[in-house]
Design an enzyme around this catalytic site. Structure first.
Site, PDB file in Angstrom:
ATOM      1  N   CYS A  37       3.740  -0.121 -12.615  1.00  0.00           N
ATOM      2  CA  CYS A  37       4.111   1.003 -13.484  1.00  0.00           C
ATOM      3  C   CYS A  37       5.220   0.565 -14.433  1.00  0.00           C
ATOM      4  CB  CYS A  37       4.520   2.228 -12.665  1.00  0.00           C
ATOM      5  SG  CYS A  37       5.871   1.963 -11.507  1.00  0.00           S
ATOM      6  N   ALA A  85       0.776  -1.241   0.000  1.00  0.00           N
ATOM      7  CA  ALA A  85       0.000   0.000   0.000  1.00  0.00           C
ATOM      8  C   ALA A  85       0.809   1.294   0.000  1.00  0.00           C
ATOM      9  CB  ALA A  85      -0.952   0.006   1.200  1.00  0.00           C
TER      10      ALA A  85
END
Length: 284
Positions: A207, A80
């Site tokens: 990403c 997270a």
């Protein structure tokens, strides 16, 4: 051993990085590389009632918003920190839902705690627990077996945009980095799937640019677990209206479909991204 180019030289450092990604993207690579080197674009979580705004890539908001939260009681944000996607989930989950935001790194977990405390109301904070488990081993805890209705796994990845901007990391790059991260991502993803309830949804995102960290990881999951299905195989992802209300988002062109998911790349998305994501449904 690292891969070699046609001349037999090992692919490493800036030269290897260039050869590796130009082979993946072909004529598109120069434009994509230029977009990766441009100033990033940020969206902000609207600050209300004295709460601090939080800034993150609009593509990350778009990806996190693909996890359907209606009716979910237990939600897990598995990796997270620093906290942006936790804020997206917290702003969208049902009023009786609980969110577990997990981060193995103690330093990054402290940043996560600060973000939650600064950018969410006390009423929402009361329904969030911050934990420090190794995500790859969380599934071995008996009470975690098929315990979550929804899971978001934003996995550690090559983050080529950051590699390009840092001469030290660029000089150290090699294809072994991609291979090593793909192994770590698989450990996390297979653990996440085991913790997901039947009928639940898992959103995997990175990403990264390379299919080895994206499509190939999901393809492995689909092969190993017959109940796993691509939830967006016959539909297109869209930005939910409630997310647009909470974040100041620019218009993001439709993500590019890949074999197992979707890519938002900055050369085609007004400097947003990169982000790759796939939504998985767990059937019987």
């Amino acid at each position: 051993m690292g891969k070699k180019n046609a001349a037999g030289a090992r692919l490493k450092g800036a030269e290897g990085f260039e050869a590796y990604y130009s082979a993946l993207f072909g004529e598109r690579w120069n434009a994509l590389k230029a977009a990766l080197g441009a100033a990033p674009v940020y969206a902000s979580l609207n600050a209300r009632d004295g709460l601090e705004p939080y800034f993150l890539d609009p593509a990350s908001v778009f990806a996190a918003a693909q996890l359907p939260l209606e009716g979910a009681e237990r939600v897990l944000d598995m990796c997270a920190a620093p906290g942006g996607k936790t804020l997206v989930l917290a702003s969208r989950m049902d009023s009786d839902a609980r969110l577990q935001s997990n981060e193995r790194s103690a330093a990054r977990r402290q940043r996560l705690v600060q973000v939650v405390g600064a950018s969410l109301s006390l009423q929402v904070q009361e329904r969030i627990s911050v934990t420090g488990f190794d995500g790859a081993r969380m599934c071995t805890v008996p009470q975690n077996a098929e315990a979550f209705d929804r899971i978001l796994l934003d996995a550690p990845c090559s983050s080529e945009r950051h590699v390009l901007s840092d001469p030290k990391y660029l000089a150290e790059w090699s294809p072994n980095r991609v291979k090593s991260l793909a192994m770590e991502q698989w450990a996390l993803l297979s653990s996440a799937y085991r913790m997901l309830r039947s009928g639940g949804y898992l959103l995997y995102s990175t990403c990264a640019l390379a299919p080895a960290e994206n499509d190939e990881v999901i393809a492995r999951l689909l092969k190993k677990f017959p109940g796993a299905r691509l939830a967006l195989a016959e539909s297109e992802p869209a930005l939910p209206a409630d997310v647009q209300d909470s974040f100041a988002l620019p218009v993001i062109p439709a993500p590019e479909r890949t074999p197992c998911g979707f890519h938002i790349l900055p050369d085609h998305s007004a400097a947003c991204g990169p982000i790759w994501f796939s939504l998985i449904y767990k059937g019987d």
